[in-house]
Design an enzyme around this catalytic site. Structure first.
Site, mmCIF file in Angstrom:
data_model
loop_
_atom_site.group_PDB
_atom_site.id
_atom_site.type_symbol
_atom_site.label_atom_id
_atom_site.label_comp_id
_atom_site.label_asym_id
_atom_site.label_seq_id
_atom_site.Cartn_x
_atom_site.Cartn_y
_atom_site.Cartn_z
ATOM 1 N N SER A 1 3.284 7.399 -5.675
ATOM 2 C CA SER A 1 3.144 6.213 -6.604
ATOM 3 C C SER A 1 3.081 4.897 -5.772
ATOM 4 O O SER A 1 1.978 4.188 -6.095
ATOM 5 C CB SER A 1 4.362 6.065 -7.695
ATOM 6 N N LEU B 1 -0.355 4.999 -4.036
ATOM 7 C CA LEU B 1 -1.571 4.779 -5.085
ATOM 8 C C LEU B 1 -1.600 3.301 -5.403
ATOM 9 O O LEU B 1 -2.802 2.870 -5.635
ATOM 10 C CB LEU B 1 -1.392 5.710 -6.280
ATOM 11 N N HIS B 2 -0.430 2.749 -5.234
ATOM 12 C CA HIS B 2 -0.338 1.248 -5.585
ATOM 13 C C HIS B 2 -0.847 0.290 -4.577
ATOM 14 O O HIS B 2 -1.078 -0.820 -4.678
ATOM 15 C CB HIS B 2 0.756 0.639 -6.216
ATOM 16 N N GLY B 3 -0.811 0.898 -3.444
ATOM 17 C CA GLY B 3 -1.297 -0.056 -2.249
ATOM 18 C C GLY B 3 -0.233 0.088 -1.240
ATOM 19 O O GLY B 3 0.922 -0.190 -1.902
#
Length: 227
Positions: A202, A205-207
């Site tokens: 997660s 994916l968020h950076g």
């Protein structure tokens, strides 16, 4: 946001092909149509390839469809107003609470958190609107189409019984994606490692943000301790 949705779609399609959920490799046109599906390409949410194919087949514009679109759009606008016009001025304009310097800092932090929460709900309800307008986000029960797409559940986040409810209801489609394609795949490593891998995925994916990664990993520890 858009890049994250594209990555989630590509990864989920790979897993679905490997598991046999999607029988054959889609054509380049079908693949690009799924990746850049107009209803989800900007605001999301993530949908699987099967849901996309059902959306392409199209459904009739019924009263329930119109009510879902109108309701989600109205909720998104209300959340936008709260996020930008109410939450930043919550104290003392809307709630007459004042205090010393330390208390003011806590009240300001609460205002910032509330504004951030409702900005997330705004995007969530707006993505419900765009996805439903494009024909996605429905289930079929006994030959009846039910437009029941949910992206965020604000009440479960603001009034939770546990941190698990906060995590799973903050972004429902992403929570399902992480559970189906990351947690279940990593469960052979053990429950705690699987949780860590899920929250690490997660965070990626968020950076690559140290602050966000720290928050997500701490949530992983909290949810593991709770359950």
């Amino acid at each position: 946001g858009a890049q994250m949705i594209v990555a989630m779609k590509a990864i989920s399609l790979g897993f679905d092909l490997d598991r046999g959920t999607v029988i054959a490799m889609p054509s380049p046109v079908a693949f690009m149509g799924y990746i850049y599906f107009v209803g989800t390409v900007i605001f999301g949410p993530w949908i699987n390839f099967s849901s996309y194919m059902k959306a392409v087949e199209s459904q009739r514009m019924t009263r329930s469809w119109f009510m879902k679109v109108s309701g989600s759009l109205l909720k998104s606008l209300l959340c936008l107003v709260v996020s930008t016009c109410v939450a930043p001025y919550l104290f003392p304009y809307f709630i007459p609470v004042q205090g010393e310097r330390t208390l003011k800092r806590w009240l300001h932090a609460y205002e910032s958190a509330t504004s951030f929460h409702f900005s997330n709900y705004f995007v969530g309800y707006l993505s419900e609107t765009t996805a439903t307008l494009a024909g996605a986000g429905f289930t079929e029960q006994h030959d009846k189409v039910k437009w029941d797409l949910e992206v965020s559940r604000p009440l479960s986040v603001e009034l939770p019984r546990s941190m698990v409810l906060v995590v799973t209801n903050w972004n429902v489609p992403m929570s399902r994606w992480l559970n189906s394609y990351v947690f279940m795949s990593a469960l052979t490593l053990g429950k705690f490692p699987a949780i860590l891998v899920t929250y690490a995925a997660s965070a990626l994916l968020h950076g690559l943000s140290f602050h966000l990664g720290g928050v997500l990993l701490s949530l992983g520890f909290i949810t593991y301790v709770e359950h």
